[in-house]
Design an enzyme around this catalytic site. Structure first.
Site, PDB file in Angstrom:
ATOM      1  N   ASP A 218       0.631  -1.037  -0.172  1.00 18.33           N
ATOM      2  CA  ASP A 218      -0.307   0.070  -0.220  1.00 18.33           C
ATOM      3  C   ASP A 218       0.907   1.152  -0.013  1.00 18.33           C
ATOM      4  OD1 ASP A 218      -2.095  -1.877   0.187  1.00 18.33           O
ATOM      5  OD2 ASP A 218      -2.925  -0.992   2.218  1.00 18.33           O
TER       6      ASP A 218
ATOM      7  N   ASP B  21     -15.123  -3.694  -1.232  1.00 20.12           N
ATOM      8  CA  ASP B  21     -14.807  -3.285  -0.136  1.00 20.12           C
ATOM      9  C   ASP B  21     -15.993  -3.355   0.793  1.00 20.12           C
ATOM     10  OD1 ASP B  21     -12.059  -3.403  -0.925  1.00 20.12           O
ATOM     11  OD2 ASP B  21     -12.219  -1.234  -1.164  1.00 20.12           O
TER      12      ASP B  21
END
Length: 244
Positions: free
Chosen positions: A11, A132
């Site tokens: 990330d 998500d």
């Protein structure tokens, strides 16, 4: 060799490797100054794929950390998938034309399903759908917003449109090292009949074995982040475990 694939996660925020807790930009830990060096270490340990996320891009809606992604795709001999800040066909083409294997559409899958369907038709397996979920509903825009869309319904809709790969993240477990939401992941695989990659909560090699037990039902792999960065286990150990 198993088809169950390990996806070590990188990330990126401000050009560094970071992890957030439950997607909270205020709960950030920096784990490295170079996304490329991190990707190289994962590749050297036997990873076939690297999962990269442009956190700045997810928040701002434009590509920001794309140079690191393209460098990894071109130089490391691994397949790279990227999510975050991909809102236009130009974004998709930019990555695919530069050696990236798979582009993840997340927020746009909710906000513009027709665009998403068009991209699936045009680019096929090079598109993955990132779902998500928070309490069964889809969160978007770097998890800053929760929609009224049911995760399973969105999965079915886009599977019908031709999507072959889904990445399902349970926000409640992400960054918590509390174990994956196996039930939710398997439910999505059964509902869509497609490949589902689990994301969020993986804390041990045993979690990987548990997920791999559902491979025949469509659980195709696992994205691993914090467990690697906190030295719970290595990429090498993970790859060996699921191939063993």
């Amino acid at each position: 060799m198993s088809n169950f694939t390990i996806y070590p996660a990188i990330d990126m925020r401000g050009g560094k490797c970071v992890r957030l807790i439950q997607g909270d930009y205020n709960q950030e830990t920096v784990y490295g100054d170079s996304p490329f060096d991190m990707a190289k270490s994962f590749a050297d340990q036997g990873a076939d794929w690297i999962h990269m996320v442009d956190l700045d891009g997810a928040k701002e809606g434009v590509r920001i950390n794309d140079s690191y992604v393209i460098k990894a795709a071109k130089e490391l001999g691994v397949r790279v998938q990227i999510g975050g800040g991909i809102r236009t066909e130009q974004d998709i083409a930019h990555y695919l034309d530069n050696g990236v294997e798979r582009v993840i559409l997340g927020s746009s899958a909710v906000s513009d399903p027709e665009f998403t369907k068009d991209m699936i038709r045009k680019y096929g397996n090079h598109i993955a759908i990132g779902i998500d979920a928070k309490d069964g509903k889809v969160a978007t825009h770097g998890w800053l917003q929760t929609s009224e869309t049911q995760a399973i319904e969105l999965g079915k809709l886009l599977a019908d449109a031709g999507a072959e790969t889904f990445i399902v993240t349970d926000i409640a477990t992400d960054g918590m090292l509390s174990g994956p939401n196996v039930h939710g992941i398997v439910a999505m695989a059964k509902a869509t009949g497609k490949n589902v990659i689990a994301s969020g909560g993986i804390s041990s090699l045993e979690d990987l074995i548990t997920l791999k037990e559902y491979e025949a039902q469509g659980v195709a792999g696992a994205i691993i982040g914090k467990a690697l960065y906190t030295n719970r286990f290595t990429v090498k150990e993970a790859v060996e475990k699921v191939r063993g």
